[in-house]
Enzyme design. Structure first.
Site, PDB file in Angstrom:
ATOM      1  N   PRO A   2      31.626  21.616  25.270  1.00 11.37           N
ATOM      2  CA  PRO A   2      32.153  22.920  24.911  1.00 11.37           C
ATOM      3  C   PRO A   2      31.897  23.954  25.995  1.00 11.37           C
ATOM      4  CG  PRO A   2      30.422  22.174  23.408  1.00 11.37           C
ATOM      5  CD  PRO A   2      30.310  21.393  24.644  1.00 11.37           C
ATOM      6  N   GLU A   3      32.933  24.671  26.339  1.00 14.95           N
ATOM      7  CA  GLU A   3      32.812  25.809  27.242  1.00 14.95           C
ATOM      8  C   GLU A   3      32.905  27.062  26.380  1.00 14.95           C
ATOM      9  OE1 GLU A   3      35.334  25.243  30.736  1.00 14.95           O
ATOM     10  OE2 GLU A   3      35.572  23.142  30.212  1.00 14.95           O
TER      11      GLU A   3
END
Length: 287
Positions: A2-3
């Site tokens: 996840p960014e």
DNA sequence: AAGAGGCCCTGATAGC
DNA sequence: TGCTATCAGGGCCTCT
């Protein structure tokens, strides 16, 4: 995994479901995440309530009513799942928790609220939980990182000063959380494509216009990705098991050998490894 | 001091 | 079918 956009999506839905709620019970199946979860963790969270759910960069922060903070990092493969209690029988109070999306393996941390459970799942265990005793300690942690792309500190002057005499390529700078925090491997490629900058270009040789584009497109792309519920290329899901859809808007990521989507460009998307991370770009329109 | 590379870990997929 | 090798959205630590 996840960014910033994916973490924002998780944070928003957590915020809607657990803000103001009291943690009734904490249980841990596997303490060996990136950092070992310390022994007192459960008791320190127990019976505290969630004042606010916040996010900085790729970190979720639970602000507790005792003025302490619990930070959660999802690493590469972490997901948070929400389980609601189903009441089977009002008289006997029989009930069960159910989620068709909850993975069978790698459920490590369980937080139980009234009628709700949240579960931290992480196959690769690159994520972690960390407690902060007070606001000061949390701020010290955050101050180790560069500004988010949305921050007013992420401006032309900052980029020009930071890039001065720097030989490192721009792709690596976008991944460097001390320079800018929240970007990761997908969005770095996408931002450079929209900015028409070759990922291997050295930071010191970027023009003022390049810097302006980096700022502009970081914000634009992250905002759109948040709106689309993040990107799901392998296993990202929000807390009720739903995929994001920004992967449908990728212009370069995972598009090796496909034609460049820049209007009028006849280029083909290439994949190259830059310091061991796959990087996608058009070698014709990204100069 | 900046920059490159190894490494933590499991799972999915490709190739033989 | 089952082996092995490679790659995956992150980031810390070490070495030069």
């Amino acid at each position: 995994m996840p960014e910033l956009p994916e973490v924002e999506v998780v944070k928003e839905s957590l915020s809607r479901t657990i803000t103001g709620k009291k943690i009734k019970k904490v249980s841990i199946k596997n303490r060996n995440l990136r950092y070992k979860i310390k022994k007192g963790f459960e008791t320190r969270l127990q019976s505290k309530s969630i004042k606010k759910v916040k996010r900085f960069s790729k970190y979720i922060i639970l602000a507790l009513n005792d003025e302490k903070f619990c930070l959660i990092h999802l690493g590469m493969s972490g997901t948070i799942h929400l389980l609601r209690k189903n009441i089977l029988n009002q008289k006997t109070n029989a009930s069960f928790y159910h989620s068709p999306y909850l993975p069978k393996k790698h459920n490590h941390v369980f937080l139980e609220f009234d009628n709700i459970k949240i579960i931290y799942n992480d196959p690769r265990r690159f994520g972690y939980f960390k407690l902060f005793e007070n606001k000061n300690n949390l701020e010290n942690f955050i101050n180790n990182y560069g500004p988010e792309p949305f921050s007013s500190k992420f401006n032309l002057n900052y980029l020009k000063k930071y890039f001065y005499k720097k030989k490192k390529n721009i792709k690596n700078f976008l991944l460097d959380q001390k320079f800018v925090s929240g970007l990761g491997n997908i969005y770095a490629s996408e931002i450079l494509f929209s900015s028409k900058i070759n990922p291997k270009k050295k930071a010191k040789s970027l023009s003022e216009n390049d810097c302006i584009n980096i700022i502009k497109y970081s914000r634009k792309i992250l905002n759109l990705a948040i709106k689309k519920g993040g990107s799901s290329i392998r296993d990202f899901k929000n807390i009720v098991g739903k995929n994001g859809s920004f992967q449908d808007n990728f212009k370069v990521y995972n598009r090796e050998n496909k034609s460049c989507l820049s209007p009028g460009c006849k280029g083909t998307i290439k994949k190259k490894f830059i310091t061991n991370r796959s990087t996608f770009f058009c070698n014709i329109c990204q100069k």
